[in-house]
Design an enzyme around this catalytic site. Structure first.
Site, mmCIF file in Angstrom:
data_model
loop_
_atom_site.group_PDB
_atom_site.id
_atom_site.type_symbol
_atom_site.label_atom_id
_atom_site.label_comp_id
_atom_site.label_asym_id
_atom_site.label_seq_id
_atom_site.Cartn_x
_atom_site.Cartn_y
_atom_site.Cartn_z
ATOM 1 N N PRO A 13 0.923 -1.140 -0.028
ATOM 2 C CA PRO A 13 0.088 -0.122 0.022
ATOM 3 C C PRO A 13 0.906 1.085 -0.006
ATOM 4 C CG PRO A 13 0.041 -0.969 2.008
ATOM 5 C CD PRO A 13 0.460 -1.940 1.134
ATOM 6 N N ASP A 14 0.192 2.454 -0.610
ATOM 7 C CA ASP A 14 1.020 3.605 -0.632
ATOM 8 C C ASP A 14 0.678 4.480 0.565
ATOM 9 O OD1 ASP A 14 -1.456 4.715 -0.710
ATOM 10 O OD2 ASP A 14 -0.886 5.522 -2.910
ATOM 11 N N PHE A 15 1.141 5.404 0.903
ATOM 12 C CA PHE A 15 1.327 6.048 2.165
ATOM 13 C C PHE A 15 -0.046 6.912 2.421
ATOM 14 C CE2 PHE A 15 5.637 4.950 2.625
ATOM 15 C CZ PHE A 15 5.866 4.760 3.871
ATOM 16 N N ARG A 16 -0.586 7.505 1.473
ATOM 17 C CA ARG A 16 -1.392 8.495 1.179
ATOM 18 C C ARG A 16 -2.871 8.380 0.743
ATOM 19 N NH1 ARG A 16 3.325 10.838 1.704
ATOM 20 N NH2 ARG A 16 3.586 12.643 3.212
ATOM 21 N N GLN A 86 11.802 7.286 -3.364
ATOM 22 C CA GLN A 86 11.093 7.441 -2.195
ATOM 23 C C GLN A 86 10.855 6.247 -1.344
ATOM 24 O OE1 GLN A 86 8.173 9.997 -4.046
ATOM 25 N NE2 GLN A 86 8.381 11.292 -2.000
ATOM 26 N N ASN A 87 10.800 4.989 -2.078
ATOM 27 C CA ASN A 87 10.437 3.947 -1.334
ATOM 28 C C ASN A 87 11.374 3.138 -0.485
ATOM 29 O OD1 ASN A 87 8.162 4.318 -3.136
ATOM 30 N ND2 ASN A 87 8.787 2.935 -4.710
ATOM 31 N N ILE A 88 10.907 2.392 0.414
ATOM 32 C CA ILE A 88 11.703 1.749 1.381
ATOM 33 C C ILE A 88 11.455 0.443 1.344
ATOM 34 C CG2 ILE A 88 11.968 3.874 3.229
ATOM 35 C CD1 ILE A 88 9.655 2.579 4.919
ATOM 36 N N ASP A 89 10.897 -0.070 0.313
ATOM 37 C CA ASP A 89 10.718 -1.522 0.160
ATOM 38 C C ASP A 89 11.651 -2.151 -0.210
ATOM 39 O OD1 ASP A 89 10.402 -1.133 -2.768
ATOM 40 O OD2 ASP A 89 8.273 -0.292 -2.479
ATOM 41 N N HIS A 106 14.903 8.014 1.048
ATOM 42 C CA HIS A 106 14.202 8.055 2.360
ATOM 43 C C HIS A 106 14.677 6.751 3.207
ATOM 44 C CE1 HIS A 106 10.421 10.652 0.711
ATOM 45 N NE2 HIS A 106 11.695 11.333 1.199
ATOM 46 N N CYS A 114 22.662 1.364 15.467
ATOM 47 C CA CYS A 114 22.303 1.413 16.859
ATOM 48 C C CYS A 114 22.165 2.822 17.306
ATOM 49 C CB CYS A 114 23.211 0.868 17.631
ATOM 50 S SG CYS A 114 23.000 1.192 19.503
ATOM 51 N N CYS A 138 20.802 -3.609 20.364
ATOM 52 C CA CYS A 138 22.374 -3.833 20.443
ATOM 53 C C CYS A 138 22.983 -4.726 21.416
ATOM 54 C CB CYS A 138 23.095 -2.526 20.483
ATOM 55 S SG CYS A 138 24.943 -2.316 20.339
ATOM 56 N N THR A 178 4.216 9.054 -7.849
ATOM 57 C CA THR A 178 4.688 9.907 -6.590
ATOM 58 C C THR A 178 3.681 11.328 -6.813
ATOM 59 O OG1 THR A 178 6.260 11.451 -5.764
ATOM 60 C CG2 THR A 178 6.449 11.113 -7.937
ATOM 61 N N SER A 179 3.397 11.502 -5.413
ATOM 62 C CA SER A 179 2.496 12.900 -5.071
ATOM 63 C C SER A 179 3.391 13.850 -5.388
ATOM 64 C CB SER A 179 1.750 12.601 -3.750
ATOM 65 O OG SER A 179 2.798 12.494 -2.782
ATOM 66 N N ASN A 202 1.621 8.872 -13.888
ATOM 67 C CA ASN A 202 0.989 8.879 -12.592
ATOM 68 C C ASN A 202 -0.652 8.861 -12.542
ATOM 69 O OD1 ASN A 202 1.990 9.449 -9.867
ATOM 70 N ND2 ASN A 202 1.232 11.350 -9.902
#
Length: 258
Positions: A13-16, A86-89, A106, A114, A138, A178-179, A202
């Site tokens: 899922p996207d964020f927004r 922008q993705n962290i996947d 991101h 740590c 840690c 992207t938005s 888009n």
């Protein structure tokens, strides 16, 4: 430049997006407001919701789709200067694009640090705890080990500064899924020379394409995957892309079976 919209066809899922985005679905995590899950103050107070979300986003749960492999094909053809995501996947990495060609603006789950002594930890150590519903700590100082994801208020990775060199060199800027709302990433859409074409693929018209379009802008609105498939068809690369997807999907299947 890519955002969460290129990964939603992979099941992430996207964020927004109202109703289906991650921010809309975070009520289950017992947080005061959705953005808190990516705020350091809340993280140190209660890291459990973030790691519960991290488990849901575990890279092994999802596979790249046509769009990720399109960028991989651009790299294979020597046409990809850099992919800013922008993705962290981590699906750009999984598709086979070298880390040297990526700017994960991101952050990434591929490494962790740590929060107290700043020791670095490999990905496998982090996920061993996360998948067992434990908060990673840690072994030296007992501080919380946080994936190298950029939280609100944290500086972006040093590699983000590559944009100072990359964007003036670009012959074409592709912007997908992207938005263009989150800064400073969004402003990169204005960083190419005025003579350089910008292609937006888009669901919606966003950012400067809406309020300050350029004469050479091209906009394709609608389903991102279908639009990429159409672009690939126009380029005459359909068979090459299909072969790449089949080959790489086979590799992933073998890894999963192992």
């Amino acid at each position: 430049m890519v955002g969460a919209g290129i990964s939603t066809p992979s099941g992430i899922p996207d964020f927004r997006s109202p109703g289906s985005g991650l921010y809309s679905n975070l009520l289950q995590y017992n947080i005061p407001y959705p953005e808190a899950i990516f705020e350091l103050e809340f993280f140190f107070h209660n890291p459990k919701p973030f790691f519960t979300l991290a488990k849901q986003l575990y890279p092994g749960n999802y596979r790249p789709n046509i769009t990720h492999y399109f960028f991989r094909l651009l790299h294979d053809k020597g046409l990809l200067l850099r992919l800013y995501t922008q993705n962290i996947d981590g699906l750009e990495r999984v598709s086979g694009i070298p880390v040297s060609k990526l700017v994960e603006a991101h952050g990434t789950f591929a490494s962790a640090t740590c929060t107290i002594c700043r020791r670095s930890f490999p990905e496998k150590d982090l996920w061993a705890d996360v998948m067992m519903d434990r908060v990673p700590c840690c072994p030296v100082c007992t501080g919380i080990v946080k994936p190298d994801i950029v939280f609100f208020g944290e500086p972006l990775p040093e590699r983000f500064l590559l944009h100072v060199l990359d964007f003036p060199m670009a012959d074409l800027l592709l912007i997908l899924g992207t938005s263009l709302e989150v800064e400073p990433f969004a402003s990169l859409s204005e960083a190419v020379r005025g003579s350089v074409p910008r292609l937006l693929i888009n669901q919606n018209l966003v950012g400067p394409f809406a309020w300050r379009p350029r004469s050479r802008d091209v906009v394709q609105l609608g389903d991102v995957v279908h639009s990429v498939e159409r672009l690939v068809e126009l380029l005459g690369w359909t068979e090459e892309l299909q072969d790449l997807v089949q080959r790489e999907t086979g590799k992933l299947y073998v890894l999963v079976q192992a």
